[in-house]
Design a protein around this motif. Structure first.
Motif, PDB file in Angstrom:
ATOM      1  N   ASP B 182      15.323  11.201 -17.193  1.00 54.07           N
ATOM      2  CA  ASP B 182      15.588  11.987 -18.394  1.00 54.07           C
ATOM      3  C   ASP B 182      16.324  13.075 -17.875  1.00 54.07           C
ATOM      4  O   ASP B 182      16.329  13.898 -16.748  1.00 54.07           O
ATOM      5  N   ARG B 191      20.978  16.458 -24.219  1.00 52.65           N
ATOM      6  CA  ARG B 191      19.906  15.625 -23.173  1.00 52.65           C
ATOM      7  C   ARG B 191      20.328  14.105 -23.420  1.00 52.65           C
ATOM      8  O   ARG B 191      21.011  13.543 -24.414  1.00 52.65           O
ATOM      9  N   SER B 222      16.784  16.797 -16.164  1.00 55.71           N
ATOM     10  CA  SER B 222      16.353  17.807 -17.093  1.00 55.71           C
ATOM     11  C   SER B 222      14.906  18.455 -16.654  1.00 55.71           C
ATOM     12  O   SER B 222      14.445  19.341 -17.048  1.00 55.71           O
ATOM     13  N   LEU B 224      12.256  17.151 -17.534  1.00 59.37           N
ATOM     14  CA  LEU B 224      10.926  16.639 -18.075  1.00 59.37           C
ATOM     15  C   LEU B 224      10.541  14.931 -17.559  1.00 59.37           C
ATOM     16  O   LEU B 224      11.287  14.555 -16.858  1.00 59.37           O
ATOM     17  N   GLU B 230      13.889  19.715 -11.876  1.00 53.58           N
ATOM     18  CA  GLU B 230      14.920  20.124 -12.798  1.00 53.58           C
ATOM     19  C   GLU B 230      16.239  20.425 -12.067  1.00 53.58           C
ATOM     20  O   GLU B 230      15.872  21.299 -10.991  1.00 53.58           O
TER      21      GLU B 230
END
Lengths: 159, 271
Positions: B182, B191, B222, B224, B230
């Motif tokens: 991600d 995204r 990201s 996630l 991150e």
């Protein structure tokens, strides 16, 4: 039994060499499969039954070291071994040219079997590895390596 | 019946073995991780020869480089040639160590400056068949590593741990088609998902066609999914195909990590 263990140990060393070193030698080109070269040699030269178990065991070790599911490469190696053994019943493949051609053919055959198996089982595969030129280059490399490797095996009476 | 089996026993053995291969293959595909115990034991068994052969090869390369350099030195005409040769030979022995030292120093500096808990590991092998993009590293469960741990380097994301033994681990690279991260474009926070293609380029998928994407944009994790921290760099966008009646851009990302030259990695064990 002793001979089987020696051959298995030698094959394992080759496989480890392929895993640890080949990627650093063949950085920008496809890697020839050194075990497949040995497999073709055993199929052509050896008449005993035990190589069948040797093929399965080495295929399993390849499965453990690679990123694929267990059984994928042992299945491929078995099929290739059988095909070469069957051809040997009708043709003598012991000439240098024919042995080299067999290695080239075995590599291409492995690719065909691999792609068929993964398509049949819907496994995702790396796109780069499927480019035709890339595949032929790998097979050529293997055939060239066999020209260096086989005379050595003949001399030590490997089979 | 028994007579037939005895007569063609070689064939029967072969059929059984082929059948077993297919069974294990479909079993593992249906339930991934079924043979984990066996895989771990085999990896533990193979880690010692892998490490030994890697060390031997490094030594041979260093010896070869020294030899080539000394042959070139014979051409130089100088009064101080003998002293010069001695100093250059010593320097040549130390140079690869200096390069390695710089590399490891950079790795250590990154490890210290980062808030992440990491374990440094050396790459000792790759997929022997060439069909999968994965590395073998010389650290395992005994160093606090777990399956799913992110693997990074000072340049960016490398991959994640997929199999583990004691003192050895398998790392699936971001280049592999089975890898997906991600991600987001750093400049616009758009995204998407970075997926491997199997070569040395990745694809950033599912970025909506209305998003502003430019060549040169940096793509980062990201955060996630809980695997990759991150903000960790994945790569730079090198190609964007817009337009048509598709919903998403076609974006190519060139990874910031040089996978052909990388020798050491950091495995994230905690935040």
């Amino acid at each position: 039994m002793k001979r089987f263990v020696y051959i298995l140990a030698f094959s394992l060393i080759l496989l480890i060499f392929q895993t640890a070193i080949f990627s650093r030698i063949f950085i920008y080109t496809p890697r020839p499969n050194i075990f497949l070269i040995l497999l073709v040699y055993m199929a052509i030269e050896n008449n005993a039954v035990f190589p069948l178990f040797w093929v399965v065991i080495m295929g399993l070790f390849t499965d453990f070291l690679s990123g694929g599911p267990i059984g994928l490469f042992s299945f491929q190696y078995l099929i290739i071994y059988l095909i070469i053994k069957t051809i040997c019943k009708f043709l003598t493949l012991k000439l240098i040219v024919l042995r080299t051609l067999s290695v080239f053919g075995a590599h291409l055959l492995q690719i065909i079997i691999f792609i068929s198996t993964i398509n049949f089982l819907s496994i995702s595969i790396n796109q780069n590895a499927l480019e035709i030129g890339y595949l032929f280059l790998g097979a050529f490399g293997a055939a060239f390596l066999s020209l260096l490797f086989y005379p050595l095996l003949d001399k030590i009476g490997y089979y | 019946m028994l007579f037939l089996v005895k007569k063609h026993r070689y064939l029967w053995v072969l059929v059984c073995i082929l059948f077993l291969c297919l069974i294990s293959l479909s079993f593992e595909l249906k339930k991934p991780g079924s043979f984990t115990f066996l895989r771990v034991q085999i990896l533990n068994f193979l880690k010692f020869p892998l490490k030994a052969i890697t060390k031997l090869f490094d030594g041979l390369i260093s010896l070869f480089d020294n030899y080539i350099y000394l042959v070139n030195l014979k051409r130089e005409i100088s009064i101080l040639r003998i002293e010069n040769q001695r100093l250059l030979y010593e320097n040549n022995l130390l140079r690869p160590r200096a390069i390695e030292n710089n590399r490891l120093r950079e790795l250590l500096a990154f490890q210290k400056s980062s808030h992440l808990k990491t374990v440094a590991a050396k790459i000792i092998g790759e997929d022997p068949t060439g069909w999968y993009k994965m590395f073998l590293v010389d650290k395992g469960s005994d160093s606090g590593i777990r399956i799913g741990n992110a693997v990074i380097s000072p340049e960016g994301v490398v991959g994640r741990v997929t199999e583990l033994g004691k003192g050895i681990a398998k790392v699936l690279l971001i280049l592999d088609t089975n890898s997906s991260i991600d991600a987001m474009i750093e400049r616009t926070c758009s995204r998407g998902v970075v997926e491997g293609r199997g070569d040395y380029i990745c694809e950033l998928k599912y970025v909506s066609i209305d998003e502003d994407v430019q060549i040169g944009d940096t793509v980062v994790c990201s955060g996630l999914g809980g695997i990759y921290p991150e903000g960790l760099k994945i790569g730079k966008i090198t190609r964007v195909l817009k337009g048509g009646d598709k919903l998403f851009h076609y974006i190519e990302v060139y990874p910031s990590v040089n996978f052909k030259r990388i020798k050491e990695v950091l495995i994230v064990t905690g935040y």
